[in-house]
Design a protein around this motif. Structure first.
Motif, PDB file in Angstrom:
ATOM      1  N   GLU A  85      54.849 -41.527  15.250  1.00  0.00           N
ATOM      2  CA  GLU A  85      53.884 -40.835  16.107  1.00  0.00           C
ATOM      3  C   GLU A  85      52.799 -41.776  16.627  1.00  0.00           C
ATOM      4  O   GLU A  85      51.989 -41.389  17.471  1.00  0.00           O
ATOM      5  CB  GLU A  85      53.253 -39.647  15.358  1.00  0.00           C
ATOM      6  CG  GLU A  85      52.216 -39.999  14.315  1.00  0.00           C
ATOM      7  CD  GLU A  85      52.774 -40.538  13.006  1.00  0.00           C
ATOM      8  OE1 GLU A  85      51.993 -40.625  12.049  1.00  0.00           O
ATOM      9  OE2 GLU A  85      53.969 -40.893  12.936  1.00  0.00           O
ATOM     10  N   THR A  86      52.790 -43.015  16.144  1.00  0.00           N
ATOM     11  CA  THR A  86      51.779 -43.975  16.610  1.00  0.00           C
ATOM     12  C   THR A  86      52.454 -45.129  17.349  1.00  0.00           C
ATOM     13  O   THR A  86      52.410 -45.195  18.572  1.00  0.00           O
ATOM     14  CB  THR A  86      50.917 -44.477  15.438  1.00  0.00           C
ATOM     15  OG1 THR A  86      51.758 -45.030  14.413  1.00  0.00           O
ATOM     16  CG2 THR A  86      50.068 -43.343  14.856  1.00  0.00           C
ATOM     17  N   PHE A  87      53.092 -46.045  16.610  1.00  0.00           N
ATOM     18  CA  PHE A  87      53.769 -47.191  17.210  1.00  0.00           C
ATOM     19  C   PHE A  87      55.182 -47.290  16.639  1.00  0.00           C
ATOM     20  O   PHE A  87      55.553 -46.554  15.732  1.00  0.00           O
ATOM     21  CB  PHE A  87      52.992 -48.482  16.913  1.00  0.00           C
ATOM     22  CG  PHE A  87      51.596 -48.493  17.458  1.00  0.00           C
ATOM     23  CD1 PHE A  87      51.368 -48.643  18.823  1.00  0.00           C
ATOM     24  CD2 PHE A  87      50.501 -48.346  16.630  1.00  0.00           C
ATOM     25  CE1 PHE A  87      50.087 -48.649  19.342  1.00  0.00           C
ATOM     26  CE2 PHE A  87      49.199 -48.345  17.133  1.00  0.00           C
ATOM     27  CZ  PHE A  87      48.996 -48.503  18.500  1.00  0.00           C
ATOM     28  N   ASN A 146      57.265 -37.490  14.005  1.00  0.00           N
ATOM     29  CA  ASN A 146      58.350 -37.982  14.841  1.00  0.00           C
ATOM     30  C   ASN A 146      59.697 -37.619  14.199  1.00  0.00           C
ATOM     31  O   ASN A 146      59.954 -37.984  13.045  1.00  0.00           O
ATOM     32  CB  ASN A 146      58.241 -39.496  15.021  1.00  0.00           C
ATOM     33  CG  ASN A 146      59.267 -40.009  16.009  1.00  0.00           C
ATOM     34  OD1 ASN A 146      60.458 -40.047  15.705  1.00  0.00           O
ATOM     35  ND2 ASN A 146      58.817 -40.379  17.196  1.00  0.00           N
ATOM     36  N   SER A 161      54.440 -50.586  21.458  1.00  0.00           N
ATOM     37  CA  SER A 161      54.471 -49.227  22.009  1.00  0.00           C
ATOM     38  C   SER A 161      55.806 -48.917  22.680  1.00  0.00           C
ATOM     39  O   SER A 161      56.119 -47.765  22.929  1.00  0.00           O
ATOM     40  CB  SER A 161      53.352 -49.043  23.035  1.00  0.00           C
ATOM     41  OG  SER A 161      52.097 -49.163  22.422  1.00  0.00           O
ATOM     42  N   GLU A 162      56.571 -49.966  22.981  1.00  0.00           N
ATOM     43  CA  GLU A 162      57.887 -49.790  23.589  1.00  0.00           C
ATOM     44  C   GLU A 162      58.909 -50.580  22.790  1.00  0.00           C
ATOM     45  O   GLU A 162      58.592 -51.624  22.201  1.00  0.00           O
ATOM     46  CB  GLU A 162      57.868 -50.260  25.041  1.00  0.00           C
ATOM     47  CG  GLU A 162      56.925 -49.447  25.917  1.00  0.00           C
ATOM     48  CD  GLU A 162      57.099 -49.762  27.398  1.00  0.00           C
ATOM     49  OE1 GLU A 162      58.213 -49.541  27.911  1.00  0.00           O
ATOM     50  OE2 GLU A 162      56.130 -50.215  28.009  1.00  0.00           O
ATOM     51  N   LYS A 186      58.348 -44.604  25.437  1.00  0.00           N
ATOM     52  CA  LYS A 186      57.051 -45.279  25.370  1.00  0.00           C
ATOM     53  C   LYS A 186      56.131 -44.446  24.496  1.00  0.00           C
ATOM     54  O   LYS A 186      55.928 -43.263  24.747  1.00  0.00           O
ATOM     55  CB  LYS A 186      56.454 -45.445  26.765  1.00  0.00           C
ATOM     56  CG  LYS A 186      55.125 -46.197  26.765  1.00  0.00           C
ATOM     57  CD  LYS A 186      54.660 -46.500  28.181  1.00  0.00           C
ATOM     58  CE  LYS A 186      53.272 -47.122  28.197  1.00  0.00           C
ATOM     59  NZ  LYS A 186      53.169 -48.379  27.453  1.00  0.00           N
ATOM     60  N   LEU A 187      55.596 -45.069  23.449  1.00  0.00           N
ATOM     61  CA  LEU A 187      54.701 -44.373  22.518  1.00  0.00           C
ATOM     62  C   LEU A 187      53.261 -44.566  22.996  1.00  0.00           C
ATOM     63  O   LEU A 187      52.840 -45.686  23.262  1.00  0.00           O
ATOM     64  CB  LEU A 187      54.891 -44.903  21.097  1.00  0.00           C
ATOM     65  CG  LEU A 187      56.349 -44.852  20.591  1.00  0.00           C
ATOM     66  CD1 LEU A 187      56.443 -45.424  19.190  1.00  0.00           C
ATOM     67  CD2 LEU A 187      56.907 -43.431  20.623  1.00  0.00           C
ATOM     68  N   THR A 188      52.536 -43.479  23.104  1.00  0.00           N
ATOM     69  CA  THR A 188      51.236 -43.528  23.779  1.00  0.00           C
ATOM     70  C   THR A 188      50.054 -43.299  22.847  1.00  0.00           C
ATOM     71  O   THR A 188      48.959 -43.002  23.298  1.00  0.00           O
ATOM     72  CB  THR A 188      51.192 -42.487  24.907  1.00  0.00           C
ATOM     73  OG1 THR A 188      51.466 -41.188  24.345  1.00  0.00           O
ATOM     74  CG2 THR A 188      52.226 -42.791  25.982  1.00  0.00           C
ATOM     75  N   ALA A 189      50.259 -43.431  21.548  1.00  0.00           N
ATOM     76  CA  ALA A 189      49.131 -43.237  20.620  1.00  0.00           C
ATOM     77  C   ALA A 189      48.068 -44.307  20.872  1.00  0.00           C
ATOM     78  O   ALA A 189      48.391 -45.476  21.053  1.00  0.00           O
ATOM     79  CB  ALA A 189      49.611 -43.321  19.182  1.00  0.00           C
ATOM     80  N   PRO A 190      46.802 -43.910  20.872  1.00  0.00           N
ATOM     81  CA  PRO A 190      45.752 -44.885  21.103  1.00  0.00           C
ATOM     82  C   PRO A 190      45.411 -45.713  19.861  1.00  0.00           C
ATOM     83  O   PRO A 190      44.745 -46.736  19.966  1.00  0.00           O
ATOM     84  CB  PRO A 190      44.555 -44.018  21.509  1.00  0.00           C
ATOM     85  CG  PRO A 190      44.805 -42.711  20.816  1.00  0.00           C
ATOM     86  CD  PRO A 190      46.294 -42.539  20.769  1.00  0.00           C
TER      87      PRO A 190
END
Length: 196
Positions: A22-24, A112, A140-141, A161-165
């Motif tokens: 859920e993050t990277f 995830n 992130s990818e 593409k994972l979009t967690a900040p």
């Protein structure tokens, strides 16, 4: 054979898998295989002494790595799992020292579905260290992870593409309370509010 089954087979063989969380993107290894853990540290170039967090398929599996489960841990799990909160608890004796720090072992249940399916298929928690070489930014990818790790990892599982900040938040818990180790996707205020 599906991609996830390929990943599970690789984990069972002591190999490494890059997978989405859920993050990277993370590098998964069987947390109970010394061969797999040695391979993980070698591939990542990670210095010993830095604990590696785990991802479990569900709360029961996550808590199975702990010697004791403080009541704060149960309340935080109810509030934030599945989610980006790594809870550090006293580790059971059979947990490899490479995975633990002074405060114990850190584990989370990821929302995830790929991460959870890998752990469920293996029947044990898997490592959740970011899929990059040490001191490089997290991926992130999937192509970012592949560029850094290449053929040293057997299976790469696509998750878009994972979009967690931010990475997962890390807290240490004990019967006396909790302490923030790393601020991440869940804020200190959110944790405090959940424990009121």
């Amino acid at each position: 054979m599906s991609q996830i089954q390929d990943g599970i087979a690789a984990l069972q063989a002591g190999e490494l898998v890059v997978y989405p969380t859920e993050t990277f993107y993370a590098i998964g290894a069987d947390a109970f295989s010394s061969v797999a853990l040695q391979r993980l540290f070698r591939v990542k170039g990670r210095e010993p002494g830095r604990p590696v967090g785990l991802i479990a398929a569900d709360t029961a599996m996550a808590f199975s790595v702990a010697r004791e489960i403080p009541s704060v841990a149960r309340r935080l799990a109810d509030a934030f799992w599945p989610g980006p909160l790594t809870i550090v608890m006293p580790a059971r004796d059979e947990i490899a020292p490479e995975l633990t720090g002074a405060d114990g072992v850190g584990v989370r249940v990821s929302p995830n579905p790929v991460a959870r399916a890998l752990s469920a298929g293996l029947g044990r928690p898997i490592t959740a260290t970011s899929a990059n070489l040490s001191r490089e930014p997290p991926a992130s990818e999937l192509e970012d992870a592949r560029a850094g790790l290449g053929e040293k990892v057997n299976v790469y599982l696509e998750g878009g593409k994972l979009t967690a900040p931010a990475p997962s938040t890390v807290v240490v818990v004990s019967e006396s309370g909790w302490n923030m180790v790393r601020v991440g996707a869940i804020s200190e205020n959110q944790i405090a509010a959940a424990l009121k």
